[in-house]
Design a protein around this motif. Structure first.
Motif, PDB file in Angstrom:
ATOM      1  N   ILE A 108      -7.695   9.522   0.521  1.00  0.00           N
ATOM      2  CA  ILE A 108      -6.570   8.917   1.237  1.00  0.00           C
ATOM      3  C   ILE A 108      -7.101   7.709   2.008  1.00  0.00           C
ATOM      4  N   THR A 109      -6.542   6.555   1.710  1.00  0.00           N
ATOM      5  CA  THR A 109      -6.923   5.333   2.410  1.00  0.00           C
ATOM      6  C   THR A 109      -5.672   4.735   3.059  1.00  0.00           C
ATOM      7  N   ASP A 110      -5.817   3.554   3.649  1.00  0.00           N
ATOM      8  CA  ASP A 110      -4.682   2.944   4.343  1.00  0.00           C
ATOM      9  C   ASP A 110      -3.604   2.450   3.398  1.00  0.00           C
ATOM     10  N   ALA A 111      -3.941   2.243   2.132  1.00  0.00           N
ATOM     11  CA  ALA A 111      -2.972   1.722   1.173  1.00  0.00           C
ATOM     12  C   ALA A 111      -3.395   2.140  -0.218  1.00  0.00           C
ATOM     13  N   GLY A 112      -2.472   2.062  -1.168  1.00  0.00           N
ATOM     14  CA  GLY A 112      -2.787   2.374  -2.548  1.00  0.00           C
ATOM     15  C   GLY A 112      -2.008   3.555  -3.087  1.00  0.00           C
TER      16      GLY A 112
END
Length: 364
Positions: free
Chosen positions: A39-43
């Motif tokens: 899980i990242t900030d976007a994508g």
């Protein structure tokens, strides 16, 4: 009389108490999610995580969700999906194409669990499939790219040559060439969904080849960061990525999963869940474009949003031909006045005229 009333009240309290004790509140529905990358900030994964959070917000107290991140496609996926079923999750979302076969395998062993294979195409009595018409957003992004390019050369960093990716490349190219007939699109295949260093290297290679606007179908923000670093322009995918590329972002194609996930959770709670196949796009609210960057003129923004409304209303279809549409080997793939059926779009195995590259055939 007062004694009788008191006795009646006491009896009612006893009945109420007995009823409360015999009918406890139903336990929350346990829902599991499997993510193919961290899980990242976007994508890609970020959008599904926001979908999970939307389910929690829409059904407070009625659901309990959990997730496992960074699960590779293949044997690891089967193990994680099976563990989630054993842990009592009665609804499991598996949002990655390579999770399809592991999901079907586990589903056969847990017939009382409902599974949602996101981007898969094989159903079973307890396995539904769902996907979004990402290509609609790609076509709109192509219009924006066509208006913004100065070199008439775009780049495209792509994961795997599956139909969904080919749809996106072709729709982007058709959208771009609808406003810039001289435009070409150079494709680099990565053979990976999430590999930030590899994604960055591919973007840099394309910039060195005269590309001034870039798009991608991978899972991180690396291409956006590369565009920001090099002073180029880029189309964000999955999420708004202006935090990473505040100057580089032209537009974002975003996926909206919260509504679908909540609808399916409600169906399980209400006992009406059925297997099926959903393929929604702009009209259904599953795909949207927007989040324009500061360099995009208002006129271009208005043009793109107007075309988005046309797609929602059915007036515009990316794979409907005004003139003959050819692949990049010269064969007519959509005759003038024709349109591809959903079945033809889902089996797409060609690259449209204007794309510089070949389909990377996987060994094996």
């Amino acid at each position: 009389m007062y004694k009788n009333l008191a006795a009646a009240f006491a009896a009612a309290c006893c009945i109420s108490s007995a009823f409360s004790q015999s009918a406890p509140a139903a336990p929350p529905l346990k829902i599991g999610f499997v993510y193919v990358a961290p899980i990242t900030d976007a994508g890609w994964v970020r959008q599904h995580e926001e979908g999970r959070q939307a389910v929690e917000a829409a059904l407070p107290g009625r659901v309990k969700t959990t997730y496992v991140e960074n699960v590779p496609e293949g044997p690891d996926a089967e193990r994680v999906i099976r563990d989630l079923a054993r842990q009592g999750n009665k609804l499991i979302f598996t949002p990655s194409f390579g999770y399809m076969e592991p999901t079907l395998k586990v589903a056969r062993d847990f017939p009382d669990v409902k599974f949602e294979s996101i981007t898969g195409y094989k159903t079973a009595p307890n396995v539904a499939t769902a996907n979004a018409r990402y290509y609609e957003g790609r076509y709109l992004a192509g219009i924006a790219a066509g208006r913004m390019t100065k070199t008439h050369v775009a780049g495209y960093v792509a994961g795997f040559p599956i139909p969904e990716v080919l749809q996106g490349i072709n729709a982007f190219t058709l959208g771009m060439r609808s406003v810039d007939p001289k435009a070409v699109v150079k494709v680099v295949w990565l053979d990976a969904w999430f590999d930030p260093p590899k994604e960055r290297d591919a973007a840099m290679t394309l910039f060195d080849q005269g590309v001034d606007v870039i798009s991608f179908h991978t899972g991180s923000t690396a291409v956006m960061a590369a565009a920001q670093e090099r002073g180029k322009m880029a189309v964000a995918y999955h999420s708004d990525m202006r935090k990473v590329a505040p100057d580089a972002q032209i537009i974002a194609v975003t996926h909206q999963w919260g509504g679908y996930y909540t609808q399916r959770a409600r169906a399980v709670l209400d006992g009406i869940w059925k297997s099926g196949d959903v393929w929604g796009g702009v009209k259904e609210g599953m795909i949207r474009v927007g989040d324009f960057g500061p360099k995009v003129p208002k006129a271009v923004q208005q043009e793109v949003l107007a075309r988005q409304q046309d797609i929602a209303a059915g007036r515009l279809q990316p794979f409907r031909a005004v003139t003959d549409v050819r692949d990049n080997e010269g064969h007519v793939v959509i005759p003038k006045g024709g349109a591809l059926s959903d079945a033809q779009i889902l089996q797409m195995n060609w690259l449209v005229e204007g794309v510089q590259g070949r389909i990377a055939r996987r060994a094996g």
